[in-house]
Design a protein around this motif. Structure first.
Motif, short mmCIF file in Angstrom:
data_model
loop_
_atom_site.label_atom_id
_atom_site.label_comp_id
_atom_site.label_asym_id
_atom_site.label_seq_id
_atom_site.Cartn_x
_atom_site.Cartn_y
_atom_site.Cartn_z
N VAL A 266 0.88 -1.18 0.00
CA VAL A 266 0.00 0.00 0.00
C VAL A 266 0.90 1.22 0.00
O VAL A 266 1.76 1.36 0.89
CB VAL A 266 -0.93 0.01 1.23
CG1 VAL A 266 -1.96 1.13 1.10
CG2 VAL A 266 -1.62 -1.33 1.41
N VAL A 267 0.77 2.06 -1.02
CA VAL A 267 1.65 3.23 -1.16
C VAL A 267 0.84 4.48 -1.42
O VAL A 267 -0.25 4.42 -1.99
CB VAL A 267 2.66 3.07 -2.34
CG1 VAL A 267 3.66 2.00 -2.06
CG2 VAL A 267 1.95 2.82 -3.64
N GLY A 268 1.37 5.61 -1.00
CA GLY A 268 0.69 6.87 -1.27
C GLY A 268 1.23 7.94 -0.35
O GLY A 268 2.35 7.84 0.14
N LYS A 269 0.40 8.97 -0.16
CA LYS A 269 0.80 10.09 0.68
C LYS A 269 -0.30 10.40 1.68
O LYS A 269 -1.48 10.13 1.41
CB LYS A 269 0.99 11.34 -0.19
CG LYS A 269 2.36 11.48 -0.78
CD LYS A 269 2.52 12.87 -1.38
CE LYS A 269 4.00 13.10 -1.69
NZ LYS A 269 4.26 14.45 -2.13
N VAL A 270 0.09 10.99 2.79
CA VAL A 270 -0.88 11.65 3.67
C VAL A 270 -0.68 13.12 3.42
O VAL A 270 0.45 13.63 3.50
CB VAL A 270 -0.64 11.31 5.16
CG1 VAL A 270 -1.61 12.08 6.04
CG2 VAL A 270 -0.78 9.80 5.39
#
Ligand code: BEZ
Ligand code: FE
Length: 294
Positions: free
Chosen positions: A129-133
């Motif tokens: 699971v990858v991404g940004k906050v």
């Protein structure tokens, strides 16, 4: 005081219960009496039905202990938990929406380094699971905490496994630019506990008792409203019929299936099929007092 009749009883009780110094308790009790009396007037239970209701509530209470909360489960399946959640998290439409926390969160998750594996040998298909906050203005939020919990690939939470250590949960921190990388295994859909009074009730209906596959997140960052939510796997057969009404459109995500031999987001080749999930969580800024009250 007037002596009671079927017609005046509700008003007599409301009058008696209006002398409560705490205004909030007064408001709650007045509404509870009004709605309870209206319910009884509509349903007109006979004595056996009234006793069955008392017996049901008694047994529901008897099922509860520090690991099991059958009353919260009843609130969940009647949509009350999601309604309370919605009322208390009225956020900007651009922010990631919240959803119900559920009973399986365990405090003090083990800290896991960026890109580290929180499945630690649990059964299931590897999943990154990858991404940004980030904030509503697009700014990456460094140092945000992501507390995750989920089922393993056999549909079981830590509480349902006899493990000695943590199972399928972990605490990650975003990098300075707000990005994160989580390694886990894909969750699967599962049934809510059906061996109690709520199961007894559900079994007398045609309502599905399944939750679609999901990963739970509790995200916190100084200066922003905390967020408790899930990511749901797009295409799950129970997405439309989630028994606790937790699904919101923007929380449904593609679990992209990758073949054995493909490169994972952390750059290494994975020798079995795996999933990649891309998701940016958007938090709304909060006044300090509002965050403290959450
Ligand atoms: C859960 O997602 O873990 C959950 C939520 C409500 C009831 C049962 C399980
Ligand atoms: Fe869950």
């Amino acid at each position: 005081m007037p002596y009671v009749t079927e017609q005046n009883l509700t008003n007599v009780v409301l009058e008696r219960w209006k002398d409560i110094p705490d205004p909030r308790l007064r408001e709650v009790m007045q509404a509870a009496i009004k709605h309870l009396h209206a319910f009884v007037r509509e349903v007109e239970p006979n004595g056996a039905e009234w006793f069955a209701a008392i017996d049901f509530l008694t047994r529901t209470g008897q099922m509860c202990n520090e690991k099991r909360q059958e009353f919260i489960l009843s609130s969940d399946v009647l949509g009350v938990s999601m309604l309370v959640d919605a009322i208390n998290h009225r956020r900007d439409s651009g922010a990631t929406p919240s959803t119900v926390e559920g009973p399986f969160h365990v405090p003090n998750a083990p800290e896991i380094a960026d890109g580290g594996d929180m499945a630690k040998g649990a059964p299931g298909i590897p999943c990154y699971v990858v991404g940004k906050v980030r904030g509503l203005g697009g700014e990456g939020i460094g140092g945000a905490e992501l507390d995750l919990w989920q089922t393993d690939g056999e549909g079981l939470y830590e509480d349902q496994r006899n493990t000695t250590g943590p199972w399928m949960r972990g605490l990650y921190r975003t990098r300075p630019d707000g990005s994160y990388l989580i390694r886990t295994v894909a969750p699967i859909s599962y049934t809510i506990p059906m061996d109690g009074t709520i199961g007894e009730l559900m079994n007398r209906t045609n309502i599905s008792h399944m939750r679609p596959a999901h990963i739970h997140f509790a995200i916190t960052a100084p200066g922003y409203h905390g967020l408790v939510t899930h990511l749901f796997q797009a295409g799950d057969e129970f997405i439309e019929t989630d028994v606790v009404y937790g699904v919101k459109e923007s929380l449904i995500v593609d679990f992209k299936k990758m073949p054995a031999g493909a490169k994972a987001p952390h750059g290494e080749v994975v020798n079995e099929p795996f999933y990649v999930v891309n998701y940016d969580f958007v938090l709304e800024r909060a006044a300090a007092a509002a965050v403290a009250a959450e």
